[in-house]
Scaffold this motif. Structure first.
Motif, mmCIF file in Angstrom:
data_model
loop_
_atom_site.group_PDB
_atom_site.id
_atom_site.type_symbol
_atom_site.label_atom_id
_atom_site.label_comp_id
_atom_site.label_asym_id
_atom_site.label_seq_id
_atom_site.Cartn_x
_atom_site.Cartn_y
_atom_site.Cartn_z
ATOM 1 N N SER A 267 19.240 46.273 8.906
ATOM 2 C CA SER A 267 20.588 45.965 8.444
ATOM 3 C C SER A 267 20.567 45.494 6.992
ATOM 4 C CB SER A 267 21.174 44.869 9.339
ATOM 5 O OG SER A 267 22.410 44.493 8.827
ATOM 6 N N ARG B 287 25.778 45.650 4.390
ATOM 7 C CA ARG B 287 26.454 45.591 5.687
ATOM 8 C C ARG B 287 26.886 44.158 6.015
ATOM 9 N NH1 ARG B 287 22.942 50.094 8.966
ATOM 10 N NH2 ARG B 287 21.858 50.279 7.003
ATOM 11 N N LEU B 288 26.325 43.218 5.268
ATOM 12 C CA LEU B 288 26.656 41.823 5.551
ATOM 13 C C LEU B 288 28.166 41.534 5.451
ATOM 14 C CD1 LEU B 288 25.142 39.356 6.462
ATOM 15 C CD2 LEU B 288 24.940 38.631 4.081
ATOM 16 N N TRP C 187 29.719 42.526 8.644
ATOM 17 C CA TRP C 187 29.493 41.581 9.755
ATOM 18 C C TRP C 187 30.351 40.330 9.545
ATOM 19 C CZ3 TRP C 187 27.929 45.597 11.541
ATOM 20 C CH2 TRP C 187 26.725 46.237 11.293
ATOM 21 N N VAL D 174 32.318 39.962 12.878
ATOM 22 C CA VAL D 174 31.759 39.011 13.843
ATOM 23 C C VAL D 174 32.742 37.869 14.131
ATOM 24 C CG1 VAL D 174 29.898 37.347 14.255
ATOM 25 C CG2 VAL D 174 29.357 39.649 13.435
ATOM 26 N N ARG E 138 28.827 33.267 17.119
ATOM 27 C CA ARG E 138 28.716 34.062 15.889
ATOM 28 C C ARG E 138 27.292 34.171 15.381
ATOM 29 N NH1 ARG E 138 34.335 31.812 13.284
ATOM 30 N NH2 ARG E 138 35.607 32.791 14.910
ATOM 31 N N LEU F 276 25.041 37.638 15.113
ATOM 32 C CA LEU F 276 24.466 38.153 13.876
ATOM 33 C C LEU F 276 22.962 38.407 14.051
ATOM 34 C CD1 LEU F 276 25.605 38.838 11.133
ATOM 35 C CD2 LEU F 276 24.785 36.633 10.292
ATOM 36 N N ILE G 159 22.409 41.491 16.022
ATOM 37 C CA ILE G 159 22.632 42.713 15.237
ATOM 38 C C ILE G 159 21.365 43.089 14.473
ATOM 39 C CG2 ILE G 159 23.867 43.659 13.238
ATOM 40 C CD1 ILE G 159 26.288 41.961 14.112
ATOM 41 N N TYR G 160 20.780 42.101 13.780
ATOM 42 C CA TYR G 160 19.563 42.370 13.005
ATOM 43 C C TYR G 160 18.417 42.785 13.917
ATOM 44 C CZ TYR G 160 21.386 40.965 8.495
ATOM 45 O OH TYR G 160 22.090 40.930 7.338
ATOM 46 N N ILE H 103 30.537 47.522 15.738
ATOM 47 C CA ILE H 103 29.399 46.910 15.028
ATOM 48 C C ILE H 103 28.158 47.760 15.228
ATOM 49 C CG2 ILE H 103 27.801 44.961 15.123
ATOM 50 C CD1 ILE H 103 30.284 43.161 15.516
ATOM 51 N N LEU I 31 26.064 49.745 12.363
ATOM 52 C CA LEU I 31 24.663 49.380 12.154
ATOM 53 C C LEU I 31 23.778 50.628 12.155
ATOM 54 C CD1 LEU I 31 22.328 47.251 12.104
ATOM 55 C CD2 LEU I 31 22.317 47.396 14.588
#
Lengths: 249, 713
Positions: B451, B455-456, B459, B463, B472, B476, B479-480, B661, B665
């Protein structure tokens, strides 16, 4: 040109024997052989075939059934069968016993069928008979790192205690560097890898009779960090297991 | 050692009219060959890929007494056995007949380095031996008898310290000498058995193929059963004879020597080098003394300490790249914004010129998109060049190989993949440190799953919109982690399918630690930057203009909001403008494409607004946020994040959020990534596979998650 059936190899030249073999196979398949079929099978020009046929005719090995339909004389058939038997036997030897790929085994056989004496052939037949009664020998050879084929697991179950070259021999004298610990040294006895890996190891100076020191290992024991001829090298377990060494007693 | 004198068989013919001299640099990896190349050419160099392989081709020019000379830097190889793409390339370059081949050798590792010289000699090239890093060897107490070396080999021998430019005039003089009048070169004697076998095979070789290489070399390759040489001979009328002879000789040698012919040849070659060194080197440096390098490795490559230290080093590099890089990125952004405003100023206020829009929103924004990564790339490559030149990179690969290898990757894949967390573009460029093509392609293809920084913002928008505060941070993190897990699994899958094949041998040399020189580090860094700007930049610019066109045309002739205002509805000025922009986007090609594609994404839970925003996100991932802002007609998406977040949270259930999401990703990496993948892999095929493969997987994963999730809600 004389064909002998004694212990000496045939005096006929290699290419002629190959033609005879081709004609024999064509006759078996179609009942006859034509110049163009022979040329196609041997991948040569028709003119070349004609020259060879003239020589075979002089030796009374072939006869012309009709203008271009060629058959073998009894003598020719005998000679052809003799070569073909050798070819099949040798192919089997290289493929089944030595574990070579079928294609390479056939090629080897082609090169050797012409020089195999009757005595050598007789011994080879006896060897096959012996293998039939004692198949574990062949199995042990196939699984021993010395005789292993590429991709084989080294799990020699049938080694003989006298076999010092077998890396799984309980004797400390021979092993692969994969089982060495940091701080240990050894002398290379053999490299069992093939292809690119073998060449790479050789290029790096890992040769029989050179010294190897295992200096450290990565997290979890691998890769291995060795020193050979002054160079530091990192090897994975898979690569390291291809380098057989003997440790000073 | 014995050497037989033979008449020079040079490729330089004095009769031809003067043409540019061609010089090739050959040498082992880590021998300082690239430093020498840089010292010779300075800025006059060009880096490209050899066609069809990911092997770098470095060419350049320099002057000898004012005469321009072409030079090609062959890939670093330990031999010329043609097993790896590098070795094949090196052999082909030799076959193309350079006038002089400078064989660069590490003076501290002569035994192994000179094996390549022996092979170059056998191949019939016209070599000059360049003993590099002469200062280190002298410091270690090694003395070399250069005149004796020249006499024994029959070629010029010079000492250099390439990293500091020492010995270059002598080297140039030697090249000139070799090119003008080749000395009576000597034949490499490999012992009676082998020489006899080679002569017998050479005598049966038909003339023709690979004429740039000596008959003896071709005979040697044939003896070693080189598949490529065998295939080439098969095609010739009398080739079969030589093949048969080689087979016969191979069998004879293996029976006599009692070992495989490859081992035998290697032994004889090393024997030749040993004999040569015995007569020319005094005293040999003591290789068993533990030098400073080994003591450093006791800590740096330590079983337990090694990985934490590597972690700290990585952190330092990322800090350098993304923290120090932030300020110049800001300047570039400001500069681009200023330039955009300046150009906008050429047109009267409020004008709706298509040309203005093309220049400002297409070209300037596109160029900005390229330039914005430049500080990151420069800094990252500064760090990577330091790691490479100091010798640390090999240690890092040593430490991480065990884990990476489980997933079909290489120890050297680790660093590029970590870089991918910052940005995929420098990460993909960093895969150049991987020597093996399959390893490199695998790493490149899965790298966008890490990621990235762009892309941050997505998120940050999504998120909080879909998850309660307590969830949250874990979301996160997940996701990573999901990105990493998928990257590793996909790498494994690739190595089992498309990029299947035996692992490249992991026999990695660990060079001693060296102090990097400023010159070499800067050159490496600028090299990459230039490559990025010139090659990837043009593609990125092209795609941004296309995307600009897709999101800005055609324009609607009338606006629904206008008719509503005309009908008497009260709308604030800002809202009116935002509503118009939203209608424009809806009416544009991108908006229509969004609507058109809506059915394909309906099973994932998305509507056309999301799809349109995703099309924009292809330009750069963070554009997704801005596009969502536009379709929701929020005047300023930066300030309106809260409002946008509320709208999204209201319009979609959390399940759609999770699905979205995941899709963002995994799916299509941004166009810069595609362009760089195309550039680095050398083929559109891989770039398109990355684009469509990842998007396909994204669709599948999101589909499964959404559909399965619906069963439970």
């Amino acid at each position: 040109m004389i064909l002998t059936s004694s212990t000496a190899p045939s005096l006929m030249s290699e290419p002629l024997e190959d033609y005879l073999e081709t004609i024999y196979l064509l006759v078996q398949e179609h009942g006859f052989a034509r110049v163009k079929d022979i040329a196609k099978a041997r991948d040569v020009k028709a003119a070349t075939v004609s020259i060879a046929l003239r020589k075979l005719d002089e030796a009374r090995l072939v006869n012309y059934v009709r203008r271009e339909y060629i058959g073998l004389t009894t003598k020719g058939e005998e000679a052809a069968r003799r070569i073909l038997t050798r070819h099949r036997l040798l192919t089997r030897f290289f493929e089944e016993v030595l574990g070579m790929p079928a294609h390479a085994a056939g090629e080897q056989a082609c090169a050797m069928e012409h020089v195999l004496t009757d005595e050598a052939m007789d011994r080879m037949v006896r060897f096959f008979e012996f293998l039939g009664t004692c198949p574990s020998v062949l199995k042990a050879f196939g699984q021993c790192p010395v005789g292993a084929r590429p991709g084989d697991e080294h799990s020699c179950g049938a080694y003989s205690p006298e076999c010092a070259r077998c890396s799984l021999n309980p004797k400390e004298s021979s092993m692969s560097i994969a089982s060495m610990k940091p701080g240990q040294s050894a002398i290379v006895t053999q490299i069992t890898a093939t292809g690119a890996l073998r060449q790479r190891l050789l290029d790096m100076g890992i040769l029989p009779e050179t010294a190897i020191d295992v200096e450290r290992s990565g997290p979890g024991g691998h890769p291995l960090w060795i020193r050979c001829q002054g160079a530091r090298l990192a090897l994975r377990r898979a690569e390291a297991s291809n380098i057989l060494v003997r440790r000073p007693a | 050692m014995r050497l037989t004198s033979i008449a020079p068989t040079t490729t330089v013919s004095p009769a031809t009219k003067p043409r540019r001299l061609r010089v090739a640099l050959a040498g082992n990896p880590n021998c300082g060959k690239t430093s020498l190349f840089n010292a010779l050419t300075g800025a006059r160099q060009h880096v490209a890929n050899y066609p069809g392989v990911t092997v770098e081709k470095r060419t350049g020019t320099f002057e000898i007494d004012g005469e321009p000379t072409d030079v090609v830097d062959l890939p670093g190889t330990y031999g010329l056995s043609a097993f790896s793409p590098e070795e094949r390339v090196a052999e082909e370059e030799l076959a193309s007949g350079p006038d002089v081949v400078v064989v660069v050798a590490d003076s501290m590792q002569l035994q192994r380095n000179l094996v390549l010289l022996a092979q170059v000699l056998i191949a019939g090239a016209n070599p000059v031996l360049c003993l590099n890093m002469a200062d280190e060897a002298r410091a270690a107490g090694q003395k070399l008898d250069l005149p004796m070396m020249e006499k024994l080999l029959g070629i010029p021998v010079v000492e250099t310290v390439a990293s500091r430019g020492q010995g270059l005039p002598e080297l140039l003089a030697a090249v000139r000498r070799a090119a003008a009048a080749p000395l009576a070169r000597h034949r490499v004697v490999l012992g009676e058995q082998l020489d006899g076998a080679l002569a017998a095979i050479a005598a049966r070789l038909p003339p023709g193929p690979r004429s740039g290489l000596s008959r003896e070399w071709n005979a040697l390759r044939l003896l070693l059963d080189d598949a490529a040489v065998v295939a080439r001979l098969r095609a010739l009328p009398t080739g079969e004879e030589a093949i048969t002879e080689a087979r016969r000789q191979r069998m004879r040698l293996e029976t006599e020597a009692g070992r495989p012919v490859s081992v035998f040849v290697a032994e004889r070659t090393f024997g030749f080098v040993d004999g040569f060194l015995r007569e020319t080197r005094t005293p040999p440096p003591r290789i068993d003394t533990r030098v400073l390098s080994d003591r450093l490795d006791d800590v740096i490559a330590h079983r337990y300490l090694g990985l934490p230290i590597f972690g700290a080093v990585l952190y330092a590099i990322f800090w350098l790249t993304f923290t120090v890089g932030e300020a110049p990125m800001g300047w570039i952004e400001t500069g681009i914004g200023w330039l955009g405003a300046l150009v906008t100023g050429f047109w009267p206020h409020g004008s709706d010129s298509l040309l203005r829009s093309l220049l400002v929103d297409g070209v300037i924004a596109g160029v900005g998109g390229v330039l914005i990564f430049l500080p990151n790339i420069l800094l990252l490559f500064l760090g990577l060049a330091l790691l490479e030149d100091s010798g640390y990179m090999a240690r890092a690969a040593f430490l991480t190989d065990r884990v990476m290898h489980r997933f079909g990757l290489h120890g050297k894949s680790f660093l590029p993949m970590m870089t991918g967390f910052g940005c995929s573009v420098p990460g993909i460029l960093a895969t150049r440190t991987l020597e093996n093509e399959r390893d490199r392609l695998t790493t490149m293809l899965v790298l966008p799953l890490m990621s990235c920084g762009a892309r941050l913002p997505i998120w940050m928008l999504l998120v909080p919109a879909f998850f309660p505060p307590a969830w949250r941070a874990p979301a996160l993190w997940i996701i990573y982690a999901a990105g990493v897990a998928l990257a590793l699994l996909l790498a494994l899958l690739l190595r089992r399918t498309l990029l299947r094949g035996e692992d490249a041998p992991f026999v990695m040399e660990l060079p001693p630690y060296r102090m990097p020189t400023l010159r070499s580090v800067l050159l490496k860094m600028l090299d990459r930057a230039r490559l990025y700007l010139s090659k990837a930049g043009t593609v990125i610019l092209g795609i941004s203009i296309l995307l600009w066109a897709a999101t800005s045309s055609p324009k609607p002739s009338s606006y629904r909001i206008d008719s509503r205002v005309a009908a008497g509805e009260a709308v604030a000025a800002a809202d009116l403008a935002a509503a118009r922009t939203a209608e424009e986007l809806e009416f544009s090609v991108a908006g229509r494409a969004g609507r058109f594609l809506e059915p394909a994404f309906a099973p994932l839970g998305y509507d056309w607004k999301m799809v349109t925003a995703m099309i924009g996100a292809f330009a750069a991932k963070e554009v997704f946020v801005a596009q969502m802002g536009i379709v929701y007609s929020i005047a300023d998406p930066e300030e309106g994040t809260e409002g946008l977040r509320a709208r999204i949270a209201r319009d979609y259930p959390p399940l759609v959020g999770v699905s979205l999401i995941l899709f963002l990703l995994i799916s299509a990496p941004c166009m810069a990534t595609i362009a760089v993948t195309r550039r680095e892999s050398g083929r559109w095929r891989w770039a398109l596979l990355q684009l469509f493969g990842l998007t396909g997987i994204a669709w599948l994963v999101s589909f499964v998650v959404y559909q399965v999730g619906r069963l439970f809600t």
